[in-house]
Motif scaffolding. Structure first.
Motif, PDB file in Angstrom:
ATOM      1  N   ALA A  29       6.195  23.681  27.600  1.00 10.10           N
ATOM      2  CA  ALA A  29       4.971  23.636  26.805  1.00 10.10           C
ATOM      3  C   ALA A  29       4.896  22.355  25.986  1.00 10.10           C
ATOM      4  CB  ALA A  29       4.888  24.849  25.884  1.00 10.10           C
ATOM      5  N   ARG A  30       6.052  21.914  25.461  1.00 19.46           N
ATOM      6  CA  ARG A  30       6.079  20.670  24.687  1.00 19.46           C
ATOM      7  C   ARG A  30       5.927  19.452  25.601  1.00 19.46           C
ATOM      8  NH1 ARG A  30       4.206  21.341  20.480  1.00 19.46           N
ATOM      9  NH2 ARG A  30       5.152  19.415  19.658  1.00 19.46           N
ATOM     10  N   VAL A  31       6.449  19.556  26.817  1.00 18.49           N
ATOM     11  CA  VAL A  31       6.249  18.483  27.802  1.00 18.49           C
ATOM     12  C   VAL A  31       4.763  18.292  28.064  1.00 18.49           C
ATOM     13  CG1 VAL A  31       6.549  17.863  30.225  1.00 18.49           C
ATOM     14  CG2 VAL A  31       8.496  18.731  28.907  1.00 18.49           C
ATOM     15  N   LEU A  32       4.059  19.404  28.299  1.00 17.08           N
ATOM     16  CA  LEU A  32       2.618  19.337  28.548  1.00 17.08           C
ATOM     17  C   LEU A  32       1.880  18.789  27.331  1.00 17.08           C
ATOM     18  CD1 LEU A  32       2.093  22.709  30.448  1.00 17.08           C
ATOM     19  CD2 LEU A  32       2.308  20.403  31.407  1.00 17.08           C
ATOM     20  N   ALA A  33       2.357  19.125  26.124  1.00 24.66           N
ATOM     21  CA  ALA A  33       1.724  18.614  24.906  1.00 24.66           C
ATOM     22  C   ALA A  33       1.855  17.089  24.824  1.00 24.66           C
ATOM     23  CB  ALA A  33       2.351  19.272  23.682  1.00 24.66           C
ATOM     24  N   LEU A  35       2.229  15.013  27.366  1.00 27.21           N
ATOM     25  CA  LEU A  35       1.383  14.414  28.405  1.00 27.21           C
ATOM     26  C   LEU A  35      -0.089  14.437  27.990  1.00 27.21           C
ATOM     27  CD1 LEU A  35       3.026  15.888  31.637  1.00 27.21           C
ATOM     28  CD2 LEU A  35       3.423  13.667  30.576  1.00 27.21           C
ATOM     29  N   LEU A  36      -0.525  15.562  27.412  1.00 28.47           N
ATOM     30  CA  LEU A  36      -1.921  15.660  26.974  1.00 28.47           C
ATOM     31  C   LEU A  36      -2.221  14.667  25.855  1.00 28.47           C
ATOM     32  CD1 LEU A  36      -2.433  19.537  27.033  1.00 28.47           C
ATOM     33  CD2 LEU A  36      -3.466  17.849  28.569  1.00 28.47           C
ATOM     34  N   ARG A  37      -1.268  14.519  24.944  1.00 26.98           N
ATOM     35  CA  ARG A  37      -1.473  13.569  23.839  1.00 26.98           C
ATOM     36  C   ARG A  37      -1.586  12.146  24.376  1.00 26.98           C
ATOM     37  NH1 ARG A  37       1.542  10.237  20.670  1.00 26.98           N
ATOM     38  NH2 ARG A  37       0.844   9.956  18.511  1.00 26.98           N
ATOM     39  N   ARG A  38      -0.723  11.787  25.319  1.00 31.64           N
ATOM     40  CA  ARG A  38      -0.760  10.449  25.895  1.00 31.64           C
ATOM     41  C   ARG A  38      -2.042  10.207  26.695  1.00 31.64           C
ATOM     42  NH1 ARG A  38       2.463   5.979  24.667  1.00 31.64           N
ATOM     43  NH2 ARG A  38       4.427   6.740  23.816  1.00 31.64           N
ATOM     44  N   LEU A  39      -2.635  11.298  27.202  1.00 32.90           N
ATOM     45  CA  LEU A  39      -3.877  11.178  27.963  1.00 32.90           C
ATOM     46  C   LEU A  39      -5.110  11.272  27.075  1.00 32.90           C
ATOM     47  CD1 LEU A  39      -2.921  13.334  31.093  1.00 32.90           C
ATOM     48  CD2 LEU A  39      -3.053  10.832  30.942  1.00 32.90           C
ATOM     49  N   GLY A  40      -4.876  11.347  25.758  1.00 31.34           N
ATOM     50  CA  GLY A  40      -5.981  11.326  24.813  1.00 31.34           C
ATOM     51  C   GLY A  40      -6.568  12.674  24.478  1.00 31.34           C
ATOM     52  N   VAL A  45       3.059  16.114  18.500  1.00 31.29           N
ATOM     53  CA  VAL A  45       4.396  16.092  19.085  1.00 31.29           C
ATOM     54  C   VAL A  45       5.287  15.241  18.197  1.00 31.29           C
ATOM     55  CG1 VAL A  45       3.538  16.359  21.455  1.00 31.29           C
ATOM     56  CG2 VAL A  45       3.876  14.071  20.518  1.00 31.29           C
ATOM     57  N   THR A  46       6.590  15.457  18.299  1.00 31.35           N
ATOM     58  CA  THR A  46       7.525  14.656  17.512  1.00 31.35           C
ATOM     59  C   THR A  46       7.791  13.326  18.217  1.00 31.35           C
ATOM     60  OG1 THR A  46       9.506  15.544  18.618  1.00 31.35           O
ATOM     61  CG2 THR A  46       8.613  16.792  16.742  1.00 31.35           C
ATOM     62  N   VAL A  47       8.319  12.390  17.450  1.00 32.33           N
ATOM     63  CA  VAL A  47       8.662  11.084  18.023  1.00 32.33           C
ATOM     64  C   VAL A  47       9.732  11.236  19.095  1.00 32.33           C
ATOM     65  CG1 VAL A  47       9.651   8.818  17.514  1.00 32.33           C
ATOM     66  CG2 VAL A  47       8.047   9.876  15.912  1.00 32.33           C
ATOM     67  N   ASP A  50       8.203  12.570  22.328  1.00 38.01           N
ATOM     68  CA  ASP A  50       7.421  11.534  22.986  1.00 38.01           C
ATOM     69  C   ASP A  50       8.326  10.524  23.680  1.00 38.01           C
ATOM     70  OD1 ASP A  50       4.611  10.202  23.199  1.00 38.01           O
ATOM     71  OD2 ASP A  50       5.938   8.596  22.537  1.00 38.01           O
ATOM     72  N   GLN A  51       9.385  10.108  23.004  1.00 32.33           N
ATOM     73  CA  GLN A  51      10.295   9.134  23.587  1.00 32.33           C
ATOM     74  C   GLN A  51      11.015   9.704  24.807  1.00 32.33           C
ATOM     75  OE1 GLN A  51      11.094   5.834  22.779  1.00 32.33           O
ATOM     76  NE2 GLN A  51       9.236   5.935  21.559  1.00 32.33           N
ATOM     77  N   LEU A  52      11.499  10.932  24.689  1.00 33.66           N
ATOM     78  CA  LEU A  52      12.230  11.548  25.798  1.00 33.66           C
ATOM     79  C   LEU A  52      11.334  11.744  27.022  1.00 33.66           C
ATOM     80  CD1 LEU A  52      14.465  14.310  24.135  1.00 33.66           C
ATOM     81  CD2 LEU A  52      15.237  12.283  25.373  1.00 33.66           C
ATOM     82  N   VAL A  53      10.165  12.323  26.808  1.00 33.73           N
ATOM     83  CA  VAL A  53       9.315  12.705  27.933  1.00 33.73           C
ATOM     84  C   VAL A  53       8.584  11.501  28.505  1.00 33.73           C
ATOM     85  CG1 VAL A  53       7.324  14.080  28.648  1.00 33.73           C
ATOM     86  CG2 VAL A  53       9.041  15.063  27.123  1.00 33.73           C
ATOM     87  N   TRP A  54       7.909  10.735  27.649  1.00 32.92           N
ATOM     88  CA  TRP A  54       7.024   9.685  28.161  1.00 32.92           C
ATOM     89  C   TRP A  54       7.773   8.387  28.488  1.00 32.92           C
ATOM     90  CZ3 TRP A  54       2.169   9.910  29.869  1.00 32.92           C
ATOM     91  CH2 TRP A  54       1.505   8.707  30.115  1.00 32.92           C
ATOM     92  N   GLN A  55       8.666   7.976  27.615  1.00 31.44           N
ATOM     93  CA  GLN A  55       9.312   6.681  27.797  1.00 31.44           C
ATOM     94  C   GLN A  55      10.530   6.733  28.718  1.00 31.44           C
ATOM     95  OE1 GLN A  55       8.000   4.005  26.873  1.00 31.44           O
ATOM     96  NE2 GLN A  55       6.474   4.668  25.384  1.00 31.44           N
ATOM     97  N   LEU A  56      11.279   7.831  28.684  1.00 28.50           N
ATOM     98  CA  LEU A  56      12.527   7.881  29.444  1.00 28.50           C
ATOM     99  C   LEU A  56      12.423   8.726  30.717  1.00 28.50           C
ATOM    100  CD1 LEU A  56      15.119   8.212  26.532  1.00 28.50           C
ATOM    101  CD2 LEU A  56      14.451   6.162  27.798  1.00 28.50           C
TER     102      LEU A  56
END
Length: 336
Positions: A29-33, A35-40, A45-47, A50-56
Motif C-alpha cells: 500500500a505504501r509502495v502504491l502511495a 508511485l501515485l505521489r510521483r505521478l502527481g 509518504v516518508t523520505v 520515497d528513496q527506497l521505492v522510487w530511487q533505488l
C-alpha cells in the motif's frame, strides 16, 4: 494471447510485490502511495519510502524486466535461426567480448576519457561485445560462403575461448587485491548499479527488440522448417539471418554492458513458453519477453532479499533455477 495476457498481469502484480521486498520492507500500500505521489496524484509518504521505492528499487525492478525480456527474446530468435535448442543470447561471443572490455577497465585500470568507473566499465563492455561480434561474423562468413548456422556457432566458440584466454592471463598477471572478486561478481551479473538513466536505456532496448523481432515473426516461422523451406516460401534467407543475428547481438551487448552476464534466461524461457503458446513467433516472442521479465525480476528480488546485508549474484540464482528446468524439459521431450 491468453498466456501473454496472464503473464503480463502477473508481471505487474509481481512488480508491486518486488518493490515492497528487501532489507527494509515497505508495505504494498505504501509502495502504491509513493508511485501515485510521483505521478502527481498526491499522498503523504516518508523520505525513506520515497528513496527506497522510487530511487533505488523501481529502476532496478524495471531494469530486471527489460533485461529479462531482451535475453529471452534473443534466445527465442537465435534458437529458430540456428535450429539449435542450446542457442542463447551469448552464442555469438557477446558475453566473452563484454568480459574482455570489463576486465580491461577493472583490472588494468585503463580509463575512458574521464568517465566514472561504472560508466567506463559499461562502455568498455559494450565495445568489447561488439568487437567480438565483428570477429565472429568475419570468421563465419570468410571465403564468401555466407553466414551458415554451423560456421557461426564454431566461430562463436573460437572467439569465446580466445577472450577467455585473455581474461585468464590478465587476472593471473595483474589481478591484485579484490580485482578477481570484482570480475567474478560482474561475470555473474548484478542489477545493483542500475539507476534511472541506465534503466531507461534498457527499457528502450527491450521495446526496440520486441518490435524489431515481431516484424520478422513470419520469416522466423519459415526458418523453423529449415533454410530450403524458408527459401521456397520466398524468405530472403541470408539477409534475414544477418539482420537478426546482428540485431540480437547489439541488444544483448547493450544489456550485458549494464547488468553483466546473466545466463539461462535466454536458454530456458523460450523452451518453457513454446508448449503453452505454440510455435508461431507472433505468440512465442511476446510470451518469451514476459516470461524472461518475470524470471529475472524474481531472481533479482531474491538476490537482494535472501541474505541480510549481502547480495547474491543474480546469475548464480538464474543458473540454480534454470538447470533443473532444463533437465525437466529434456526428460519430457521424446527421444529423437
Amino acid at each position: 494471447m491468453v498466456v501473454v495476457t496472464l503473464t503480463s498481469a502477473a508481471l505487474v502484480a509481481s512488480a508491486a510485490v518486488a518493490l515492497s521486498l528487501g532489507s527494509v520492507e515497505v508495505p504494498v500500500a505504501r509502495v502504491l502511495a509513493v508511485l501515485l505521489r510521483r505521478l502527481g496524484a498526491g499522498g503523504e509518504v516518508t523520505v525513506l519510502e520515497d528513496q527506497l521505492v522510487w530511487q533505488l528499487r523501481l529502476p532496478r525492478v524495471l531494469g530486471a524486466i527489460a533485461a529479462g525480456a531482451v535475453l529471452a527474446l534473443c534466445g527465442a530468435v537465435l534458437q529458430s535461426l540456428t535450429r539449435n535448442d542450446l542457442a542463447d543470447p551469448f552464442l555469438l561471443g557477446v558475453s566473452s567480448g563484454a568480459t574482455v572490455g570489463a576486465v580491461t577497465i577493472m583490472v588494468l585500470g585503463i580509463g575512458l576519457g574521464g568517465l566514472a568507473a561504472s560508466a567506463a566499465v559499461s562502455a568498455a563492455a559494450f565495445a568489447g561485445a561488439l568487437a567480438a561480434l565483428a570477429v565472429v561474423l568475419v570468421i563465419a562468413s570468410a571465403g564468401g560462403r555466407g553466414l551458415s548456422p554451423h560456421r557461426t556457432v564454431l566461430a562463436g566458440v573460437a572467439v569465446a575461448y580466445l577472450c577467455s584466454a585473455y581474461t585468464s592471463v590478465v587476472l593471473i598477471m595483474h589481478g591484485e587485491g579484490d580485482a578477481a572478486r570484482r570480475v567474478l561478481n560482474w561475470t555473474l551479473g548484478s542489477l545493483a548499479g542500475l539507476r534511472w538513466d541506465s534503466t531507461v536505456l534498457l527499457l528502450g532496448a527491450a521495446v526496440v527488440a520486441l518490435l524489431w523481432f515481431l516484424a520478422y515473426a513470419e520469416r522466423l516461422d519459415a526458418f523453423t522448417f529449415g533454410e530450403v523451406s524458408a527459401q521456397s516460401l520466398g524468405v530472403p534467407v541470408a539477409p534475414t539471418r544477418w539482420v537478426l543475428m546482428v540485431g540480437t547481438a547489439v541488444v544483448t551487448a547493450t544489456t550485458v554492458a549494464y547488468v553483466g552476464v546473466i545466463g539461462f534466461v535466454g536458454l530456458v524461457v523460450p523452451h518453457l513458453v513454446r508448449p503453452l503458446v505454440g510455435h508461431r513467433h507472433a505468440a512465442v516472442l511476446p510470451a518469451s519477453a514476459a516470461g524472461g521479465s518475470l524470471l529475472l525480476m524474481w531472481a533479482d528480488t531474491a538476490a537482494r532479499s535472501l541474505v541480510d546485508s549481502q547480495e547474491i549474484p543474480v546469475g548464480a540464482l538464474t543458473a540454480v533455477l534454470g538447470v533443473p528446468v532444463l533437465v525437466w524439459l529434456m526428460a519430457r521431450r521424446p527421444r529423437a
